[in-house]
Design a protein around this motif. Structure first.
Motif, mmCIF file in Angstrom:
data_model
loop_
_atom_site.group_PDB
_atom_site.id
_atom_site.type_symbol
_atom_site.label_atom_id
_atom_site.label_comp_id
_atom_site.label_asym_id
_atom_site.label_seq_id
_atom_site.Cartn_x
_atom_site.Cartn_y
_atom_site.Cartn_z
ATOM 1 N N ALA A 109 0.905 -1.902 -0.108
ATOM 2 C CA ALA A 109 -0.073 0.458 0.115
ATOM 3 C C ALA A 109 0.783 1.271 0.123
ATOM 4 N N ASN A 110 2.255 1.049 0.959
ATOM 5 C CA ASN A 110 2.086 2.260 0.792
ATOM 6 C C ASN A 110 4.185 2.908 -0.176
ATOM 7 N N LYS A 111 5.155 1.600 -0.740
ATOM 8 C CA LYS A 111 5.835 1.753 -1.055
ATOM 9 C C LYS A 111 6.487 2.787 -1.009
ATOM 10 N N PRO A 112 7.652 1.866 0.714
ATOM 11 C CA PRO A 112 7.764 2.749 0.856
ATOM 12 C C PRO A 112 9.699 1.865 0.437
ATOM 13 N N ASP A 113 10.522 3.372 0.794
ATOM 14 C CA ASP A 113 12.120 3.400 -0.003
ATOM 15 C C ASP A 113 13.219 2.606 0.982
ATOM 16 N N ILE A 114 12.396 2.343 2.339
ATOM 17 C CA ILE A 114 13.550 1.128 3.265
ATOM 18 C C ILE A 114 12.426 0.163 4.372
ATOM 19 N N VAL A 115 12.209 -0.629 4.692
ATOM 20 C CA VAL A 115 11.370 -1.541 5.683
ATOM 21 C C VAL A 115 12.598 -2.348 6.489
ATOM 22 N N THR A 116 12.189 -1.919 8.256
ATOM 23 C CA THR A 116 12.528 -2.485 8.672
ATOM 24 C C THR A 116 11.657 -3.849 9.173
ATOM 25 N N LEU A 117 12.435 -5.270 9.424
ATOM 26 C CA LEU A 117 11.703 -5.774 9.625
ATOM 27 C C LEU A 117 12.270 -6.890 11.642
ATOM 28 N N ASP A 118 11.422 -6.843 11.784
ATOM 29 C CA ASP A 118 11.634 -8.192 12.941
ATOM 30 C C ASP A 118 11.525 -9.434 12.892
ATOM 31 N N ILE A 119 12.553 -10.382 12.808
ATOM 32 C CA ILE A 119 12.397 -11.924 12.510
ATOM 33 C C ILE A 119 11.308 -12.238 13.444
ATOM 34 N N THR A 120 11.451 -12.128 14.735
ATOM 35 C CA THR A 120 10.098 -13.095 15.365
ATOM 36 C C THR A 120 9.001 -12.285 15.387
ATOM 37 N N MET A 121 8.022 -12.637 15.064
ATOM 38 C CA MET A 121 6.806 -11.665 14.850
ATOM 39 C C MET A 121 5.704 -12.993 14.816
ATOM 40 N N PRO A 122 4.721 -13.208 15.620
ATOM 41 C CA PRO A 122 3.119 -13.594 15.311
ATOM 42 C C PRO A 122 2.444 -13.276 13.999
ATOM 43 N N VAL A 123 1.668 -14.385 13.179
ATOM 44 C CA VAL A 123 1.204 -14.372 11.898
ATOM 45 C C VAL A 123 2.466 -14.863 11.345
ATOM 46 N N LEU A 124 2.998 -14.069 11.186
ATOM 47 C CA LEU A 124 3.811 -14.330 9.892
ATOM 48 C C LEU A 124 5.042 -13.249 10.300
ATOM 49 N N ASP A 125 6.119 -14.819 10.660
ATOM 50 C CA ASP A 125 7.493 -13.927 11.126
ATOM 51 C C ASP A 125 8.231 -12.996 9.888
ATOM 52 N N GLY A 126 9.256 -12.124 10.395
ATOM 53 C CA GLY A 126 10.438 -11.479 9.450
ATOM 54 C C GLY A 126 10.817 -11.918 8.628
ATOM 55 N N ILE A 127 11.176 -13.325 8.694
ATOM 56 C CA ILE A 127 12.043 -13.819 7.240
ATOM 57 C C ILE A 127 10.538 -14.651 6.673
ATOM 58 N N GLU A 128 9.043 -15.049 6.654
ATOM 59 C CA GLU A 128 8.684 -15.745 5.834
ATOM 60 C C GLU A 128 8.100 -14.219 4.915
ATOM 61 N N ALA A 129 7.777 -12.939 5.601
ATOM 62 C CA ALA A 129 7.835 -10.961 5.082
ATOM 63 C C ALA A 129 9.101 -10.651 3.988
ATOM 64 N N LEU A 130 10.189 -10.982 4.560
ATOM 65 C CA LEU A 130 10.835 -10.542 3.970
ATOM 66 C C LEU A 130 10.895 -11.707 2.641
ATOM 67 N N LYS A 131 10.776 -12.781 2.566
ATOM 68 C CA LYS A 131 10.885 -14.196 1.399
ATOM 69 C C LYS A 131 9.674 -13.116 0.065
ATOM 70 N N MET A 132 8.224 -12.909 0.845
ATOM 71 C CA MET A 132 7.255 -12.290 0.375
ATOM 72 C C MET A 132 7.088 -10.882 -0.701
ATOM 73 N N ILE A 133 8.324 -9.987 0.046
ATOM 74 C CA ILE A 133 8.547 -8.714 -0.068
ATOM 75 C C ILE A 133 9.572 -8.819 -1.541
ATOM 76 N N LYS A 134 10.518 -9.522 -1.009
ATOM 77 C CA LYS A 134 11.747 -9.450 -2.213
ATOM 78 C C LYS A 134 10.810 -10.723 -3.303
ATOM 79 N N ALA A 135 10.371 -11.278 -3.768
ATOM 80 C CA ALA A 135 9.478 -11.414 -4.696
ATOM 81 C C ALA A 135 8.430 -10.508 -5.247
ATOM 82 N N MET A 136 7.746 -10.132 -4.989
ATOM 83 C CA MET A 136 7.116 -8.399 -5.110
ATOM 84 C C MET A 136 8.036 -7.384 -5.660
#
Length: 120
Positions: free
Chosen positions: A44-71
């Motif tokens: 939604a926001n198209k940021p320049d930089i994303v900071t991602l915590d590794i350990t999170m509920p629902v979807l962790d930072g590693i999985e989120a990283l994979k999804m963001i990099k795929a996009m």
């Protein structure tokens, strides 16, 4: 200066990181409390930089990283890690993470890493 999305399940961590980034002249355009929300807010926001915590509920930072990099493979992503997560850090680098910040936060380290990313 960069537009930044903070993704971290800790309200305190988000608050501290936001304060440091804004003092450094950057703009925090949004925050998310887990990886799933982070991916949605990234789209939604198209940021320049994303900071991602590794350990999170629902979807962790590693999985989120994979999804963001795929996009957007060239998205600048900085992983937030607690001490003792070296093996996870190596995994994140292999998946395309650009840098790391460790908790507890070090103000000068954060400003240095974000400024380096913003200049790329």
């Amino acid at each position: 200066m960069a537009n930044i999305l903070i993704v971290d399940d800790s309200r305190t961590s988000r608050k501290i990181l936001r304060q440091i980034l804004e003092e450094g002249g950057h703009t925090v355009i949004d925050e998310a409390v887990n990886g799933q929300e982070g991916v949605q807010k990234f789209q939604a926001n198209k940021p320049d930089i994303v900071t991602l915590d590794i350990t999170m509920p629902v979807l962790d930072g590693i999985e989120a990283l994979k999804m963001i990099k795929a996009m957007k493979s060239d998205e600048k992503v900085i992983m937030i890690t607690a001490a003792g997560q070296k093996s996870k850090m190596i995994d994140c680098i292999k998946l395309g993470a650009d840098d790391f910040l460790t908790k507890p936060f070090d103000k000068s380290e954060i400003i240095s890493v974000i400024s380096k990313m913003a200049a790329k």
